[in-house]
Design an enzyme around this catalytic site. Structure first.
Site, PDB file in Angstrom:
ATOM      1  CE1 TYR A   1     -14.191  -0.252  21.989  1.00  0.00           C
ATOM      2  CE2 TYR A   1     -14.949   2.004  22.169  1.00  0.00           C
ATOM      3  CZ  TYR A   1     -15.193   0.685  21.893  1.00  0.00           C
ATOM      4  OH  TYR A   1     -16.439   0.318  21.518  1.00  0.00           O
ATOM      5  CD  GLU A   2     -11.911  -1.924  28.422  1.00  0.00           C
ATOM      6  OE1 GLU A   2     -12.700  -0.978  28.314  1.00  0.00           O
ATOM      7  OE2 GLU A   2     -11.298  -2.195  29.469  1.00  0.00           O
TER       8      GLU A   2
END
Ligand SMILES: Cc1cc2nc3c(=O)[nH]c(=O)nc-3n(C[C@H](O)[C@H](O)[C@H](O)COP(=O)(O)OP(=O)(O)OC[C@H]3O[C@@H](n4cnc5c(N)ncnc54)[C@H](O)[C@@H]3O)c2cc1C
Length: 417
Positions: free
Chosen positions: A260-261
């Site tokens: 994620y990110e």
């Protein structure tokens, strides 16, 4: 991209659409949840560029600050996941929810990017924080569990066996973990200080440097953080695989930070495709100069040879890789992209080399000053020496891979897989 924002007479917007993978999209740990939602307002054109950012609260807020009616947004689903079970990952439905524009109309991507450096630094920190917790557990276990005898003679002669920590391969494993978490901690603190300087002192050089460094911190620290969580699990042998001991949770929880990110492959793309050439390559040149100055500052200091020399060699390999991208990448963009992941790791190692060189120097200076915690300082120096001797040589491997270009990677037609 399909979520719509329709302007209303009172200046608010009606938000309609669906968002997936929203961390903590719904919970009862706070009286209200303020969602930041990207949506398309009329006139923004195609693509992400014309998108806008909106504030969409779970409960509408009255003039006096009290909470009013529930907004038209709801959870469609809570995802089942491999780890991070303490955080509900939600599908969010917006059914004509009331929202307000944040920042400029059609400039939502730019508005969102203002939180990107901090968010990615935070995920990098998650990567090594998992490794740190896993390491602390592995260390206790390695001192406690009796198995086998030291090859150089029994160290626990009155017991049935020696503790695991006597074995060189367990030491190797623990040193890899220890030198990683301490180097990672230094690197994230440094990056955080650069962000502070860029915000509070309008320091453009600090901002340029940290924006170059962020994909490395996010990508390298989370990849290695996961590896180290697995390494800590390995110290437990079979017990590492048994839920009762809790070690598999570190591995499961650390895995998401690589995704994620912005998945780590996309971080590498950002580094090589965007950040290297940003402002005419000014920031990467500043980084090379900084490393060069660091190496030069230790000239004539024999104690620092084991740090300055490998750092110099690794930095040269990094520059050679950047040069390869400039030359080969111009002709064949795939040549740069095929090496981007290796470059991210190569640069990660150089950053660690820089951190360990600085830490070692600080430790030597403190020892010279007669600091009381000399054991701690000697340990710091020995841990840094391990990193320089045993981890930094990975730079040579990454450079060799980069210089093979795209051909070995792209050789197969898609049908041949
Ligand atoms: C548990 C969880 C929580 C999340 N929380 C949030 C949240 O709160 N808010 C939010 O907005 N998002 C959130 N996300 C979304 C997350 O940021 C994305 O899933 C992530 O950025 C990857 O995007 P993707 O899933 O679309 O993968 P894709 O973009 O489809 O990527 C798939 C793979 O292809 C690679 N790839 C993609 N494009 C390229 C390219 N051009 N070149 C080379 N390789 C490429 C990637 O590296 C990756 O390995 C969350 C996701 C999860 C799983």
């Amino acid at each position: 991209m399909r979520t719509k924002a329709e302007p209303q007479a009172d200046g608010s917007y009606r938000i309609t659409g669906q968002k997936i993978f929203i961390s903590a999209g719904e919970h009862d740990m706070a009286s209200n949840i303020i969602h930041l939602v990207l949506a398309k307002a009329p006139g923004g054109g195609d693509g992400t560029k014309g998108i806008s950012l909106f504030i969409v609260p779970k409960f509408l807020v009255s003039e006096d600050g009290s909470l009013g009616a529930r907004n038209a947004l709801s959870v469609g689903k809570i995802e089942e996941k491999m780890g991070i079970h303490g955080n509900a990952t939600c599908v969010m439905n917006y059914d004509g929810a009331t929202g307000w524009l944040l920042g400029d109309l059609h400039k939502g991507m730019r508005a969102m990017f203002t939180m990107m450096n901090e968010a990615r630094l935070g995920v990098g920190l998650q990567g090594y924080a998992q490794a740190e917790a896993a390491y602390q557990n592995a260390l206790i276990y390695a001192k406690d569990r009796l198995q086998g005898r030291a090859v150089t003679g029994a160290e626990n002669p009155s017991g049935p066996a020696d503790p695991l920590i006597v074995h060189p391969d367990i030491r190797r494993n623990l040193m890899e973990q220890k030198s990683f978490v301490e180097g990672a901690r230094a690197l994230t603190f440094w990056a955080a200080s650069l962000i502070d300087r860029s915000h509070r002192c309008d320091d453009a050089a600090a901002e340029g440097l940290v924006s170059l460094m962020i994909p490395v911190i996010k990508g390298f620290l989370t990849d290695k953080g996961f590896d180290m969580a697995v390494a800590a699990q390995q110290v437990y042998g079979g017990h590492g695989y048994i839920e009762e001991w809790g070690m598999s949770q570190f591995a499961r929880d650390a895995r998401i930070a690589m995704i994620y990110e912005g998945a780590n492959g996309v971080q590498a793309l950002d580094l090589v495709g965007r950040k290297l050439a940003q402002d005419g390559g000014k920031h990467v040149m500043a980084f090379f100069e900084m490393v060069k100055a660091e190496v030069k500052s230790h000239e004539g200091d024999d104690r620092m040879k084991g740090f300055a020399e490998p750092l110099k060699a690794a930095s040269k390999q990094l520059q050679q890789a950047a040069m390869f991208f400039m030359q080969a990448g111009m002709k064949t963009p795939n040549a740069a992209l095929a090496g981007s992941y290796d470059f991210m790791h190569l640069m990660g190692h150089v950053c660690f080399g820089l951190m360990w060189t600085r830490m070692a120097k600080a430790a030597y200076l403190a020892l010279d000053d007669g600091a009381a915690d000399s054991d701690f300082l000697q340990t710091k120096i020995a841990t840094g020496r391990f990193y320089m001797a045993r981890q930094l040589p990975a730079c040579g491997m990454h450079l060799a891979r980069i210089e093979t270009g795209a051909e070995p990677v792209m050789a197969l037609a898609a049908e041949a897989f």
